[in-house]
Design a protein around this motif. Sequence first.
Motif, short mmCIF file in Angstrom:
data_model
loop_
_atom_site.label_atom_id
_atom_site.label_comp_id
_atom_site.label_asym_id
_atom_site.label_seq_id
_atom_site.Cartn_x
_atom_site.Cartn_y
_atom_site.Cartn_z
N MET A 105 0.85 -1.19 0.00
CA MET A 105 0.00 0.00 0.00
C MET A 105 0.88 1.25 0.00
O MET A 105 1.90 1.29 0.70
N ASP A 106 0.48 2.25 -0.78
CA ASP A 106 1.14 3.55 -0.65
C ASP A 106 0.30 4.37 0.34
O ASP A 106 -0.74 3.91 0.83
N PHE A 107 0.73 5.60 0.62
CA PHE A 107 0.01 6.38 1.62
C PHE A 107 -1.41 6.70 1.17
O PHE A 107 -2.33 6.77 2.00
N GLU A 108 -1.63 6.90 -0.13
CA GLU A 108 -2.99 7.16 -0.62
C GLU A 108 -3.92 5.99 -0.29
O GLU A 108 -5.06 6.20 0.11
N ARG A 127 -7.14 6.22 2.22
CA ARG A 127 -8.45 5.75 1.74
C ARG A 127 -9.04 4.72 2.71
O ARG A 127 -10.23 4.75 3.02
N GLU A 128 -8.21 3.80 3.20
CA GLU A 128 -8.67 2.78 4.16
C GLU A 128 -9.13 3.43 5.47
O GLU A 128 -10.13 3.01 6.06
N ALA A 185 -10.27 6.54 5.90
CA ALA A 185 -11.53 7.25 5.63
C ALA A 185 -12.69 6.25 5.52
O ALA A 185 -13.78 6.48 6.06
N TYR A 186 -12.46 5.13 4.84
CA TYR A 186 -13.49 4.10 4.71
C TYR A 186 -13.87 3.55 6.09
O TYR A 186 -15.05 3.40 6.41
N PHE A 187 -12.86 3.28 6.91
CA PHE A 187 -13.07 2.77 8.26
C PHE A 187 -13.94 3.74 9.07
O PHE A 187 -14.90 3.34 9.73
N MET A 188 -13.61 5.03 9.00
CA MET A 188 -14.37 6.03 9.76
C MET A 188 -15.77 6.24 9.21
O MET A 188 -16.72 6.46 9.97
N ASN A 189 -15.91 6.16 7.90
CA ASN A 189 -17.23 6.33 7.28
C ASN A 189 -18.20 5.23 7.66
O ASN A 189 -19.42 5.43 7.60
N ARG A 190 -17.70 4.08 8.05
CA ARG A 190 -18.57 2.97 8.47
C ARG A 190 -19.30 3.29 9.77
O ARG A 190 -20.32 2.68 10.06
N VAL A 204 -2.43 3.48 13.37
CA VAL A 204 -3.57 2.77 13.95
C VAL A 204 -4.71 3.77 14.11
O VAL A 204 -4.51 4.86 14.65
N VAL A 205 -5.89 3.40 13.65
CA VAL A 205 -7.08 4.20 13.92
C VAL A 205 -8.00 3.33 14.77
O VAL A 205 -8.31 2.19 14.42
#
Length: 176
Positions: free
Chosen positions: A17-20, A24-25, A27-32, A60-61
Amino acid sequence: MDLFQADPFQNLQEKNMDFEDVFREIAYFMNRNPLGNYRLIVGTDSQVHKVDTIFITGIVVVDEGKRVWACMRRVLVPRKMVHLHERISLELSFTEEIVSLFTEERKKQLIEIILPNIYNGATFTMEGHIDIGSGQRNKTREFVHEMVNRIESIGVEPKIKPDAFVASCYANRYTK
């Protein structure tokens, strides 16, 4: 020749994975769960080996009490780093480097996910975990003030041992 050899980000599910991809992961995690209490944490640990030193930076989020998403990046320094202050300082430099990738625009994007729910208890904080401790028997205690000031100067809440679990537990696990 490069001074350091940095690998792409990875976790147990994804490699290369690059930083983008990482952003994205997250943001997806938080949007859930836009009602979540999120802590975005970056921390680095290192391990000296026979001919090199391995640094692992964890991102880590945490959605407090519910879910976690994490990834890490490995950096290989092709020499045995024996001086503690040099190693701790470089650990923090790698943490600062990753924190700097969360630009004001990117932080704003993450905050906008929870913003409509802020009055319903949603929160977002960003922490820098430093693998040092202030205990009397801790060899790193003399560096606490310097390293905490460095993290605070980039606008991130510092955490040291025993609260620096991303550096002292998650990243540490992958330095061996």
